[in-house]
Design a protein around this motif. Structure first.
Motif, short mmCIF file in Angstrom:
data_model
loop_
_atom_site.label_atom_id
_atom_site.label_comp_id
_atom_site.label_asym_id
_atom_site.label_seq_id
_atom_site.Cartn_x
_atom_site.Cartn_y
_atom_site.Cartn_z
N ALA A 69 14.53 24.34 21.40
CA ALA A 69 15.50 25.37 21.79
C ALA A 69 15.23 25.83 23.23
CB ALA A 69 15.44 26.55 20.83
N ARG A 70 13.97 26.01 23.57
CA ARG A 70 13.61 26.44 24.94
C ARG A 70 13.99 25.38 25.95
NH1 ARG A 70 12.99 29.47 29.08
NH2 ARG A 70 10.93 29.97 29.82
N SER A 123 16.34 23.10 25.61
CA SER A 123 17.81 23.08 25.68
C SER A 123 18.32 24.21 26.56
CB SER A 123 18.42 23.20 24.29
OG SER A 123 18.12 22.07 23.52
N GLU A 124 17.72 25.37 26.41
CA GLU A 124 18.10 26.53 27.22
C GLU A 124 17.89 26.23 28.71
OE1 GLU A 124 15.74 30.58 28.20
OE2 GLU A 124 16.12 30.22 26.07
N LEU A 125 16.76 25.62 29.04
CA LEU A 125 16.47 25.28 30.43
C LEU A 125 17.43 24.20 30.95
CD1 LEU A 125 12.59 25.26 30.26
CD2 LEU A 125 13.99 26.87 31.56
N ASN A 126 17.81 23.27 30.09
CA ASN A 126 18.75 22.22 30.49
C ASN A 126 20.12 22.79 30.83
OD1 ASN A 126 17.61 19.63 30.63
ND2 ASN A 126 17.42 19.57 28.41
N ARG A 127 20.50 23.89 30.19
CA ARG A 127 21.82 24.48 30.42
C ARG A 127 21.88 25.31 31.70
NH1 ARG A 127 21.50 25.14 24.81
NH2 ARG A 127 20.84 27.30 25.01
N LEU A 128 20.73 25.71 32.23
CA LEU A 128 20.72 26.52 33.44
C LEU A 128 21.17 25.68 34.64
CD1 LEU A 128 17.34 28.44 33.11
CD2 LEU A 128 19.64 29.34 32.77
N LYS A 160 18.45 17.31 35.32
CA LYS A 160 17.84 17.74 34.06
C LYS A 160 16.39 17.30 33.93
CE LYS A 160 21.99 18.33 31.41
NZ LYS A 160 22.67 18.14 30.17
N GLN A 216 9.36 29.61 36.23
CA GLN A 216 9.59 30.80 35.41
C GLN A 216 8.28 31.42 34.95
OE1 GLN A 216 12.31 29.83 32.24
NE2 GLN A 216 14.08 29.82 33.60
N GLU A 254 6.92 35.68 24.24
CA GLU A 254 8.06 34.76 24.23
C GLU A 254 8.25 34.04 22.89
OE1 GLU A 254 9.57 31.89 27.70
OE2 GLU A 254 7.69 31.25 26.79
#
Length: 150
Positions: free
Chosen positions: A46-47, A49-54, A68, A78, A90
């Motif tokens: 999930a983390r 994926s979140e970074l990939n979307r930024l 990516k 970060q 976190e």
């Protein structure tokens, strides 16, 4: 902004913490090194994926796809900007060991996995040995030197 009392000195992203009997269960973490602690920060799908979307700074829309691969670099940036308490909070599985409790730090060649060689890093305390499988031995050595652990 990192705490002035305990700055984040270096980050070793994407290591596998050996877990379970003989280390068969391994969980992905990043090691966040401070002046006082080594923090094991859980790296989940999930983390990632979140970074990939930024959005990647300075990249046009089409170039975002190729950018990516730099997700771990973004993760490192970060963590360098976070306080140790924020890193620990976190994920529920995050934990830290005090550097004063570390008796020995060791990097060693652990064999061949497929066609690539692997290295492991271990932190030995009086109570336990924390062992991780590395993705980049040279990057790890540089980070450990920056943090004064090697």
């Amino acid at each position: 902004m990192p705490s002035a009392d305990e700055p984040v000195v270096a980050v070793i992203p994407n290591v596998s913490l050996k877990n379970g009997p003989v280390g068969f269960k391994a969980r992905r973490h990043s090691l966040v090194l401070t002046d006082h602690r080594v923090i094991f920060a859980r790296l989940t799908k999930a983390r990632l994926s979140e970074l990939n979307r930024l959005p990647k700074p300075g990249k046009k829309r089409l170039a975002q796809i190729g950018a990516k691969t730099d997700v771990l670099g973004l993760l490192t940036v970060q963590y360098l900007a976070m306080t140790p308490e924020d890193v620990l909070g976190e994920h529920e599985d995050n934990f830290a060991i005090d550097r004063a409790d570390i008796l020995k730090v060791k990097i060693k060649f652990t064999g061949v996995e497929g066609d690539t060689t692997t290295e492991s890093l271990s932190f030995k305390t009086a109570d336990e040995v924390y062992s991780v499988i590395l993705t980049s031995g040279s990057q790890t050595r540089r980070a450990l030197r920056e943090a004064g652990l090697l």
